[in-house]
Design a protein around this motif. Structure first.
Motif, PDB file in Angstrom:
ATOM      1  N   PHE A 298       0.833  -1.192   0.000  1.00  0.00           N
ATOM      2  CA  PHE A 298       0.000   0.000   0.000  1.00  0.00           C
ATOM      3  C   PHE A 298       0.872   1.247   0.000  1.00  0.00           C
ATOM      4  N   LYS A 299       0.478   2.229  -0.801  1.00  0.00           N
ATOM      5  CA  LYS A 299       0.985   3.588  -0.640  1.00  0.00           C
ATOM      6  C   LYS A 299      -0.024   4.303   0.240  1.00  0.00           C
ATOM      7  N   CYS A 300       0.433   4.818   1.383  1.00  0.00           N
ATOM      8  CA  CYS A 300      -0.461   5.415   2.370  1.00  0.00           C
ATOM      9  C   CYS A 300      -0.518   6.924   2.151  1.00  0.00           C
ATOM     10  N   ILE A 301      -1.648   7.409   1.686  1.00  0.00           N
ATOM     11  CA  ILE A 301      -1.811   8.827   1.376  1.00  0.00           C
ATOM     12  C   ILE A 301      -2.709   9.480   2.428  1.00  0.00           C
ATOM     13  N   PRO A 302      -2.195  10.445   3.203  1.00  0.00           N
ATOM     14  CA  PRO A 302      -3.001  11.073   4.251  1.00  0.00           C
ATOM     15  C   PRO A 302      -4.261  11.732   3.701  1.00  0.00           C
ATOM     16  N   ARG A 303      -5.346  11.638   4.452  1.00  0.00           N
ATOM     17  CA  ARG A 303      -6.611  12.294   4.099  1.00  0.00           C
ATOM     18  C   ARG A 303      -6.768  13.585   4.904  1.00  0.00           C
ATOM     19  N   ASP A 304      -7.543  14.505   4.371  1.00  0.00           N
ATOM     20  CA  ASP A 304      -8.028  15.677   5.109  1.00  0.00           C
ATOM     21  C   ASP A 304      -6.931  16.475   5.801  1.00  0.00           C
TER      22      ASP A 304
END
Length: 406
Positions: A298-304
């Motif tokens: 997984f590439k973990c992309i921050p939300r909000d």
């Protein structure tokens, strides 16, 4: 112990004719602790295995170590490494080597030995450097026996020929290689310390002000983008394809490269968080050049607007639980499922997050800078070494180059 003090002073030198000497003739002692497994315990003295020896690190890394009791340490082993010995891998990936630190707080498992250079015959740091050179690695590879698991027996050490120049050149090359490697080791400690401090700060904040946190699904904090099977049709050139092995150990002989065009969401760039959701279930900050993300990662992309360090903290807090889930899978490679990303994690509210971000975000960036600097230094070191060995570059000229970088 100061290694250079112990082994003599450094001096530059011109290109000279080298002698070819059997590896075994350059050693005063070999620590070889049988080809069988010693009894282990849950705690005690660290027992390092071949996975702890990496060409990227000056000293052994304590990864997935086991332990032995004091009784086993004192009575089971034939001998133990001493400061300045070279830990040499004999099986699996023969030829990987690391330096023994001072003090020595470990013992060595099977499939590896500690070789003690005879300082009257060769500069120990030079031997360390040349054992990591492409020339010697190729020679070791040609001496491998075994097909499934390559190995290089201690009894065959006399077959490995080492190029030995005059002493001054040895010392100059050894010093250059050691100084760059030492700086890389310092950066590793900086990065590890920054990450450890971040974990402590986050944990303390959670304990002291739990009311400033709320339980939310992990998937609400970050988007988890799965990679694809990008090793298929690999061209051998282009960008690295990041698999679990590359997350754990960096590029190696089996690393795949591909020139394929992929969506931006499947690219890893410095500062991204990658999470292997099967196999070893590890998560790590990517600090290498832009690469392609393979399946099972997984590439973990921050939300909000959440910071990347928070995503890292929350993923790491769940890793043990995820590994337990994966261990229960009746498959050859355990894994988690998407639904497990919806489980709750403690997320700080705006006020708590702002206070934490002011101290943890700089730590995250400092660790990243240290990792990238180490990568550049390793490239410099590995570029200079073959040029020095071949005589294409003078030691004094290389020393000037190093002074500008270290």
């Amino acid at each position: 112990m100061n290694l250079r003090t112990a082994y003599g002073s450094s001096s530059g030198g011109l290109k000279v004719t080298t002698r070819e000497v059997p590896f075994s003739d350059l050693l005063s002692f070999v620590v070889d602790n049988r080809g069988r497994t010693c009894p282990t315990t849950d705690e005690g003295i660290k027992l390092i295995a071949t996975n702890c020896i990496s060409d990227e690190a000056l000293y052994p890394r304590y990864e997935k170590v086991r332990y032995v009791s004091q009784e086993t340490y004192d009575g089971w082993f034939r001998a133990h490494p001493e400061p300045g010995d070279l830990i040499f891998v004999c099986k699996g990936s023969p030829g990987r080597v690391a330096l023994t630190p001072d003090p020595v707080d470990f013992c060595i498992a099977q499939d590896m030995v500690a070789v003690r250079p005879d300082a009257s015959k060769i500069d120990p740091l030079y031997l360390f450097a040349i054992l990591r050179s492409p020339e010697i690695r190729n020679r070791i590879e040609n001496l491998h026996v075994g097909t499934m698991i390559p190995h290089f027996k201690k009894g065959d050490f006399h077959k490995l020929m080492i190029s030995v120049p005059e002493r001054g050149v040895q010392e100059g090359i050894g010093e250059i290689y050691y100084e760059i490697s030492r700086k890389i080791a310092v950066n590793e400690r900086v990065s590890a310390t920054a990450d450890a401090l971040s974990r402590v700060l986050f944990g303390e904040a959670l304990l002291k002000s739990a009311d400033g946190f709320s339980d939310q699904p992990l998937s609400a904090v970050a988007e988890f983008i799965n990679g694809r099977a990008y090793t298929k049709g690999a061209t051998g050139t282009g960008r690295m394809v990041v698999r679990i092995a590359e997350i754990n150990s960096g590029p190696g002989g089996s690393t795949v490269y591909n020139e394929i065009d992929v969506p931006d969401r499947h690219l890893a760039r410095p500062g991204d968080l990658l999470f292997a959701w099967s196999g070893s279930l590890t998560a790590a900050r990517w600090f290498r050049p832009e690469a392609i993300i393979n399946q099972h990662i997984f590439k973990c992309i921050p939300r909000d607007g959440y910071p990347i360090w928070l995503v890292s903290q929350l993923v790491h807090r769940k890793l043990d639980e995820f590994r337990s889930i994966a261990a229960d899978k009746a498959t050859t490679m355990g894994h988690i499922q998407r639904r497990h990303l919806d489980e709750p994690v403690p997320v700080p509210g705006p006020e708590a997050l702002g206070a934490l971000d002011g101290v943890i975000s700089p730590l995250w960036e400092r660790a990243l800078v240290a990792e990238q600097e180490s990568l550049s230094l390793a490239t410099l070191r590995d570029t200079l070494l073959p040029q020095l060995m071949s005589g294409r570059l003078r030691v004094k000229d290389a020393e000037k180059i190093v002074e500008d970088h270290v």
